[in-house]
Design an enzyme around this catalytic site. Structure first.
Site, PDB file in Angstrom:
ATOM      1  N   HIS A   1      -8.102  31.142 -45.336  1.00  0.00           N
ATOM      2  CA  HIS A   1      -7.988  30.340 -44.117  1.00  0.00           C
ATOM      3  C   HIS A   1      -6.530  29.877 -44.078  1.00  0.00           C
ATOM      4  O   HIS A   1      -6.142  28.956 -44.789  1.00  0.00           O
ATOM      5  CB  HIS A   1      -8.954  29.155 -44.147  1.00  0.00           C
ATOM      6  CG  HIS A   1      -8.902  28.354 -42.871  1.00  0.00           C
ATOM      7  ND1 HIS A   1      -9.916  28.343 -41.943  1.00  0.00           N
ATOM      8  CD2 HIS A   1      -7.917  27.573 -42.349  1.00  0.00           C
ATOM      9  CE1 HIS A   1      -9.571  27.591 -40.908  1.00  0.00           C
ATOM     10  NE2 HIS A   1      -8.362  27.099 -41.137  1.00  0.00           N
TER      11      HIS A   1
ATOM     12  N   HIS B   1     -20.268  32.912 -40.175  1.00  0.00           N
ATOM     13  CA  HIS B   1     -20.985  31.770 -40.758  1.00  0.00           C
ATOM     14  C   HIS B   1     -22.443  31.871 -40.340  1.00  0.00           C
ATOM     15  O   HIS B   1     -22.747  31.843 -39.139  1.00  0.00           O
ATOM     16  CB  HIS B   1     -20.407  30.443 -40.240  1.00  0.00           C
ATOM     17  CG  HIS B   1     -18.953  30.289 -40.544  1.00  0.00           C
ATOM     18  ND1 HIS B   1     -18.480  29.656 -41.665  1.00  0.00           N
ATOM     19  CD2 HIS B   1     -17.853  30.711 -39.873  1.00  0.00           C
ATOM     20  CE1 HIS B   1     -17.160  29.688 -41.684  1.00  0.00           C
ATOM     21  NE2 HIS B   1     -16.755  30.328 -40.597  1.00  0.00           N
TER      22      HIS B   1
ATOM     23  N   HIS C   1     -16.061  38.318 -40.670  1.00  0.00           N
ATOM     24  CA  HIS C   1     -16.027  36.876 -40.991  1.00  0.00           C
ATOM     25  C   HIS C   1     -17.117  36.172 -40.185  1.00  0.00           C
ATOM     26  O   HIS C   1     -17.000  36.022 -38.973  1.00  0.00           O
ATOM     27  CB  HIS C   1     -14.648  36.313 -40.613  1.00  0.00           C
ATOM     28  CG  HIS C   1     -14.491  34.839 -40.810  1.00  0.00           C
ATOM     29  ND1 HIS C   1     -13.439  34.295 -41.529  1.00  0.00           N
ATOM     30  CD2 HIS C   1     -15.200  33.771 -40.387  1.00  0.00           C
ATOM     31  CE1 HIS C   1     -13.537  32.979 -41.546  1.00  0.00           C
ATOM     32  NE2 HIS C   1     -14.603  32.634 -40.838  1.00  0.00           N
TER      33      HIS C   1
ATOM     34  N   HIS D   1      -9.203  35.271 -39.287  1.00  0.00           N
ATOM     35  CA  HIS D   1      -9.156  34.810 -37.891  1.00  0.00           C
ATOM     36  C   HIS D   1      -7.744  34.418 -37.438  1.00  0.00           C
ATOM     37  O   HIS D   1      -7.480  33.274 -37.104  1.00  0.00           O
ATOM     38  CB  HIS D   1     -10.142  33.653 -37.636  1.00  0.00           C
ATOM     39  CG  HIS D   1     -10.225  32.600 -38.702  1.00  0.00           C
ATOM     40  ND1 HIS D   1      -9.125  31.967 -39.223  1.00  0.00           N
ATOM     41  CD2 HIS D   1     -11.288  32.068 -39.337  1.00  0.00           C
ATOM     42  CE1 HIS D   1      -9.524  31.100 -40.125  1.00  0.00           C
ATOM     43  NE2 HIS D   1     -10.829  31.146 -40.228  1.00  0.00           N
TER      44      HIS D   1
ATOM     45  N   ASP E   1     -16.041  35.069 -36.629  1.00  0.00           N
ATOM     46  CA  ASP E   1     -15.990  33.634 -36.955  1.00  0.00           C
ATOM     47  C   ASP E   1     -17.039  32.881 -36.140  1.00  0.00           C
ATOM     48  O   ASP E   1     -16.815  31.749 -35.707  1.00  0.00           O
ATOM     49  CB  ASP E   1     -14.597  33.031 -36.739  1.00  0.00           C
ATOM     50  CG  ASP E   1     -14.468  31.677 -37.428  1.00  0.00           C
ATOM     51  OD1 ASP E   1     -15.340  31.319 -38.238  1.00  0.00           O
ATOM     52  OD2 ASP E   1     -13.484  30.962 -37.128  1.00  0.00           O
TER      53      ASP E   1
ATOM     54  N   LYS F   1     -12.950  33.224 -51.103  1.00  0.00           N
ATOM     55  CA  LYS F   1     -12.380  32.586 -49.915  1.00  0.00           C
ATOM     56  C   LYS F   1     -11.568  31.368 -50.311  1.00  0.00           C
ATOM     57  O   LYS F   1     -12.068  30.460 -50.987  1.00  0.00           O
ATOM     58  CB  LYS F   1     -13.526  32.166 -48.983  1.00  0.00           C
ATOM     59  CG  LYS F   1     -13.093  31.398 -47.748  1.00  0.00           C
ATOM     60  CD  LYS F   1     -12.329  32.287 -46.764  1.00  0.00           C
ATOM     61  CE  LYS F   1     -11.734  31.469 -45.629  1.00  0.00           C
ATOM     62  NZ  LYS F   1     -12.472  31.521 -44.399  1.00  0.00           N
TER      63      LYS F   1
HETATM   64  C1  NCD Z   1     -15.867  27.117 -39.153  1.00  0.00           C
HETATM   65  C2  NCD Z   1     -17.208  26.438 -39.466  1.00  0.00           C
HETATM   66  O1  NCD Z   1     -17.763  25.768 -38.589  1.00  0.00           O
HETATM   67  O2  NCD Z   1     -17.731  26.640 -40.574  1.00  0.00           O
HETATM   68  N1  NCD Z   1     -15.284  26.492 -38.005  1.00  0.00           N
HETATM   69  C3  NCD Z   1     -14.373  27.023 -37.172  1.00  0.00           C
HETATM   70  O3  NCD Z   1     -13.889  26.316 -36.296  1.00  0.00           O
HETATM   71  N2  NCD Z   1     -13.980  28.272 -37.258  1.00  0.00           N
HETATM   72  C4  NCD Z   1     -14.962  27.076 -40.345  1.00  0.00           C
HETATM   73  C5  NCD Z   1     -13.780  28.015 -40.261  1.00  0.00           C
HETATM   74  O4  NCD Z   1     -13.938  29.227 -40.341  1.00  0.00           O
HETATM   75  O5  NCD Z   1     -12.656  27.532 -40.118  1.00  0.00           O
HETATM   76 ZN    ZN Z   2     -14.887  30.778 -40.117  1.00  0.00          ZN
END
Ligand code: NCD
Ligand code: ZN
Length: 364
Positions: free
Chosen positions: A140, A18, A16, A178, A251, A103
């Site tokens: 999520h 970003h 996972h 997560h 994450d 997702k």
């Molecule tokens: C994530 C983001 O910034 O895209 N933020 C986070 O706190 N984990 C989004 C997510 O995975 O919830």
């Molecule tokens: Zn995330």
């Protein structure tokens, strides 16, 4: 602490992550590729990645920043909306492993989730098609009900929605993303082979005290939020225990420094460049590297970092290896990020006890 080094594992899989888009990829992609051979890339861009065509175009943008010496396979996801249709899902199923999951963001649950699903129960038609096409559903798992305490949102989501989804679609592969609670661990342990969960390094290394230690610490603010130590302990047992479908998912969620250190800061911790080291620290502190001391050995670390995730997603383990040495280094204060900003890594200015390095030769 044990002193077994170096540790060698197959190249890690990030369940996972970003990576953001545009200029940010210049920072995030080499960072993730310095530790991981592949990873499940989150679709919560602005606007969100809602079609296979958009996911494939995003994948190409990511690939254009992958360093030549560190291959990285971005495994793409589609952002579910109320209008995601079965044509799109069919196209995903035929994407030859380039787009691997959908997702589900309950609308409003986290960063860039406003285009998500307002009423989870109305998405059952989508889940039914996904089950039929054998597409993984990443969730999520937090309710958006403002009357629910922020520390309870995951447990309430499991009770209110997830149990019923699990029962209604027994063959749907579900990843509870997560996870942060004892409730999440217990749910996954009891839900059978089609249910898995990713666990971040920061939810294993820290509990909610970290958010308030010595003043308000915005870089420790993420969603789902860090929980009490009792939850952290159960997560550590799940990660190190070598049982069930638990795997690493960083994450890693970068935001520019000015949007974290402000009166209404964004949720998300940036961990990609240190995450493998952070996970190693967790296993080391738990005594999990040393069977002689009642630990479980390096094998469980390798399963958690490199094998359980690919097994669940039915993809090959990445070629090559990652070595970890017990060696102290200082985490930089920030990294260049986006057009003109910087991103502050979670452990900025702190020391970490492990040093990870990817080795490509000799892979299988
Ligand atoms: C994530 C983001 O910034 O895209 N933020 C986070 O706190 N984990 C989004 C997510 O995975 O919830
Ligand atoms: Zn995330």
């Amino acid at each position: 602490m044990t002193q077994i080094t170096p540790i060698i594992i197959h190249t890690a899989f990030d369940g996972h992550v970003h990576l953001r888009d545009g200029e940010a990829l210049r920072t995030t992609v080499p960072h993730i590729a310095s530790r991981f051979g592949n990873g499940i890339v989150m679709p919560n861009l602005k606007p969100a990645v809602k079609t296979v065509a958009e996911a494939l175009a995003y994948r190409e943008r990511i690939l254009s920043y992958v360093p030549s010496g560190s291959p990285f396979d971005p495994l793409m996801t589609l952002y579910l909306t109320e209008t995601t249709g079965s044509d799109e899902l069919l196209e995903l199923a035929g994407s030859e492993g380039k787009v691997v999951a959908c997702k589900l963001y309950p609308a409003g649950a986290t960063t860039n989730s406003s285009e998500g699903i307002p009423d989870v129960e109305k998405a059952y038609g989508i889940f039914e098609a996904m089950e039929r096409l054998d597409i993984v559903l990443c969730i999520h798992g937090e309710v958006t009900d403002p009357s629910v305490d922020v520390f309870d949102k995951e447990a309430v989501f499991i009770d209110r929605y997830l149990r019923k989804i699990r029962e209604t679609f027994p063959n749907l592969r579900i990843v509870l993303e997560h996870i942060t609670t004892k409730d999440g661990v217990e749910f996954v342990e009891s839900a059978g082979p089609n249910t898995a969960a990713s666990i971040t390094a920061h939810h294993l290394l820290f509990n909610r005290n970290a958010i308030f230690q010595g003043g308000l610490q915005p870089h420790f603010y993420c969603l789902p939020i860090l929980k009490r130590d009792v939850h952290q302990e159960v997560l550590i047992r799940a990660a190190t225990g070598g049982m069930g479908n638990f795997f690493a998912g960083t994450d890693s969620a970068p935001h520019p420094k000015n949007l974290k250190e402000t009166s209404c800061g964004c949720a998300g911790c940036y961990t990609a460049p240190q995450s493998v080291e952070m996970y190693a620290e967790v296993f080391d502190r738990a005594g999990a590297f040393d069977p002689g001391q009642g630990g479980v050995g390096i094998g469980n670390f390798e399963w958690f970092m490199s094998k359980t995730g690919p097994t669940f997603y039915r993809i090959p383990v990445s070629e090559g290896y990652v070595t970890l040495r017990k060696e102290t280094s200082e985490v930089p204060p920030d990294y260049p990020f986006g057009e003109s900003g910087v991103v502050v890594p979670l452990l900025a200015g702190k020391t970490i006890e492990w040093k990870a390095e990817r080795i490509l030769r000799g892979g299988n």
